[in-house]
Design a protein around this motif. Structure first.
Motif, PDB file in Angstrom:
ATOM      1  N   GLY A  33      -6.773  -7.531  -0.429  1.00 18.91           N
ATOM      2  CA  GLY A  33      -6.232  -6.183  -0.586  1.00 18.91           C
ATOM      3  C   GLY A  33      -4.825  -6.227  -1.151  1.00 18.91           C
ATOM      4  N   GLY A  34      -4.420  -5.199  -1.835  1.00 15.80           N
ATOM      5  CA  GLY A  34      -3.078  -5.150  -2.411  1.00 15.80           C
ATOM      6  C   GLY A  34      -2.826  -6.364  -3.271  1.00 15.80           C
ATOM      7  N   VAL A  71       1.469   3.960   2.887  1.00 13.16           N
ATOM      8  CA  VAL A  71       0.804   3.451   4.091  1.00 13.16           C
ATOM      9  C   VAL A  71       0.754   1.927   4.014  1.00 13.16           C
ATOM     10  N   ASN A 119       0.805  -1.218   0.000  1.00 11.80           N
ATOM     11  CA  ASN A 119       0.000   0.000   0.000  1.00 11.80           C
ATOM     12  C   ASN A 119       0.840   1.271   0.000  1.00 11.80           C
ATOM     13  N   MET A 167       0.652  -2.058   4.697  1.00  9.36           N
ATOM     14  CA  MET A 167      -0.140  -2.805   5.661  1.00  9.36           C
ATOM     15  C   MET A 167       0.750  -3.587   6.617  1.00  9.36           C
ATOM     16  N   SER A 216      -7.437  -8.330   5.329  1.00 11.19           N
ATOM     17  CA  SER A 216      -7.931  -8.029   3.983  1.00 11.19           C
ATOM     18  C   SER A 216      -7.178  -8.877   2.960  1.00 11.19           C
TER      19      SER A 216
HETATM   20  C1  LIG Z   1      -4.411   1.513   1.727  1.00  8.04           C
HETATM   21  O1  LIG Z   1      -4.383   2.498   2.744  1.00  8.04           O
HETATM   22  C2  LIG Z   1      -5.504   3.374   2.723  1.00  8.04           C
HETATM   23  C3  LIG Z   1      -5.262   4.431   3.782  1.00  8.04           C
HETATM   24  O2  LIG Z   1      -4.849   3.844   4.985  1.00  8.04           O
HETATM   25  C4  LIG Z   1      -6.773   2.563   2.989  1.00  8.04           C
HETATM   26  O3  LIG Z   1      -7.899   3.419   2.937  1.00  8.04           O
HETATM   27  C5  LIG Z   1      -6.906   1.481   1.920  1.00  8.04           C
HETATM   28  O4  LIG Z   1      -8.012   0.662   2.211  1.00  8.04           O
HETATM   29  C6  LIG Z   1      -5.639   0.640   1.886  1.00  8.04           C
HETATM   30  N1  LIG Z   1      -5.725  -0.287   0.774  1.00  8.04           N
HETATM   31  C7  LIG Z   1      -5.676  -1.586   0.962  1.00  8.04           C
HETATM   32  C8  LIG Z   1      -5.703  -2.412  -0.265  1.00  8.04           C
HETATM   33  O5  LIG Z   1      -5.611  -2.070   2.074  1.00  8.04           O
END
Ligand SMILES: *[C@@H]1O[C@H](CO)[C@@H](O)[C@H](O)[C@H]1NC(C)=O
Ligand SMILES: *[C@@H]1O[C@H](CO)[C@@H](O)[C@H](O)[C@H]1NC(C)=O
Ligand SMILES: *[C@@H]1O[C@H](CO)[C@@H](O)[C@H](O)[C@H]1NC(C)=O
Ligand SMILES: *[C@@H]1O[C@H](CO)[C@@H](O)[C@H](O)[C@H]1NC(C)=O
Ligand SMILES: *[C@@H]1O[C@H](CO)[C@@H](O)[C@H](O)[C@H]1NC(C)=O
Ligand SMILES: *[C@@H]1O[C@H](CO)[C@@H](O)[C@H](O)[C@H]1NC(C)=O
Ligand SMILES: *[C@@H]1O[C@H](CO)[C@@H](O)[C@H](O)[C@H]1NC(C)=O
Length: 317
Positions: free
Chosen positions: A270-271, A257, A254, A259, A267
């Motif tokens: 995610g990513g 930021v 991310n 993870m 998640s």
């Molecule tokens: C990446 O970080 C942002 C801000 O913290 C967050 O809103 C978003 O969900 C994150 N993306 C993933 C894929 O976790």
């Protein structure tokens, strides 16, 4: 109930055996496992679907030098990869160029290169502070590296590190002695993300006039123990010299930021997805943000591929 789970464990054992016979570190199935004698373990990889986002390696043919692996994420210059490891400690050993500036006898600059290579646009790498050190070579020279743009208090950056090398006379620098006379070296702080050197030159405080015996300044970060100062380097180090250094890496999907383990496990899609996919693997938060994977106690191998962590005991026979 018992038959399917029995079958499942047979399948898992088969998968483990396949991964083990491929040897570890391991590439994904069907992907090129090495380049120019360097193992390319996942999440690194060569070619479509063979690497995790941000971890692409290119295998380039460099004429008589043969195949050479380079960081595909480097923007502006080929960064040769010497070695990649995933566990127990995530590291990449690479070659980065030396920064230099040279002067004519009247003290004017005849050229310079800051050493900058944009090898890290995705912020997955950090220059290892425990395994590298910074050298400056010169005879009236102050050069430093900086990191943490925008995080600074007093200045723009959060960290500055460098040193002064001085010598009035061509006879003073000694091979193997790097304590300020023609050569200095310092430890570096954690968090350095690039190789760019700031070279102080002005004709008032750091003049290079009448310095034919020492026409160039050099600066580089290098793996501890792999560079020994030679006085002749002050006059004859090639301007395209590179040095080996160790990068730490982590899963930082991310960007700014990244993870943590807890966030990544929560998640899974995610990513690039939760990276610690092997049985007997665990997640470890990285000191600089993001996370890395490890095999649990008693296991070894590649935690980033299914079946990648295998029992240390089975390796004994
Ligand atoms: C990446 O970080 C942002 C801000 O913290 C967050 O809103 C978003 O969900 C994150 N993306 C993933 C894929 O976790
Ligand atoms: C390829 O070879 C050339 C000439 O030998 C050399 O200058 C260059 O650094 C090599 N590139 C890499 C990525 O090793
Ligand atoms: C690469 O690194 C591994 C683990 O640190 C080490 O065992 C191996 O000898 C290294 N290989 C080379 C070519 O440096
Ligand atoms: C992985 O585990 C080994 C012990 O099994 C440990 O020595 C090593 O420090 C761990 N690596 C990380 C990144 O925590
Ligand atoms: C300094 O020397 C260089 C080359 O030797 C020359 O091109 C330049 O004009 C000189 N500059 C001055 C201020 O004398
Ligand atoms: C640098 O300063 C010295 C005197 O300190 C002077 O002789 C020389 O001309 C200056 N060189 C340039 C390029 O300004
Ligand atoms: C510095 O070098 C010059 C020229 O070699 C010499 O004349 C002078 O004595 C040296 N000064 C010191 C303090 O060593």
């Amino acid at each position: 109930m018992s038959t399917p789970s029995f079958l499942l464990s047979v399948l898992l054992l088969a998968a483990t055996a396949t991964a083990a016979t491929a040897g570890s570190p391991t590439a994904l199935p069907g992907c090129q496992g090495s380049c120019g004698g360097v193992d390319i373990p996942y999440p690194f990889g060569i070619g479509t679907s063979c690497f995790r986002k941000d971890f692409e390696i290119s295998c380039i043919n460099n004429g008589s030098a043969g195949d050479v692996p380079v960081l595909a994420t480097a923007d502006n210059r080929a960064v040769q990869v010497l070695n990649l490891s995933v566990a127990p400690w995530p590291e990449a050993r690479v070659l980065l160029p030396v920064a230099w500036q040279c002067f004519s006898p009247n003290g004017t600059s005849t050229g310079s290169f800051s050493g900058e290579v944009d090898f890290n646009p995705r912020s997955v790498y950090r220059i290892s502070d425990t395994q590298n050190e910074l050298f400056v070579l010169g005879c009236n020279t102050f050069i430093y590296n900086k990191a943490g743009n925008g995080e600074g208090g007093r200045y723009r950056y959060a960290y500055y590190t460098g040193c002064v090398a001085y010598s009035n006379d061509s006879g003073d620098p000694r091979d193997g002695a790097c304590a300020g006379i023609g050569c200095c070296h310092v430890d570096i702080p954690p968090g350095l993300t690039d190789n760019s050197m700031s070279m102080r030159y002005d004709n008032d405080s750091w003049p290079h006039v009448n310095q034919e015996y020492c026409p160039c300044d050099y600066a580089f970060i290098v793996e501890k123990g792999s560079y020994t100062f030679r006085a002749s380097d002050l006059t004859s180090m090639p301007r395209d010299q590179t040095m080996p250094l160790v990068l730490d890496w982590a899963i930082r999907d991310n960007g700014s930021v990244p993870m943590s383990c807890e966030q990544a496990a929560r998640s899974p899609t995610g990513g690039g997805g939760y990276a610690c996919v092997s049985d007997h693997s665990e997640c470890v938060n990285s000191a600089n943000g993001g996370y890395v994977c490890n095999c649990t106690k008693g296991y070894e191998g590649n935690p980033y591929v299914r079946g990648g962590c295998t029992s240390k005991l089975s390796a004994l026979h």
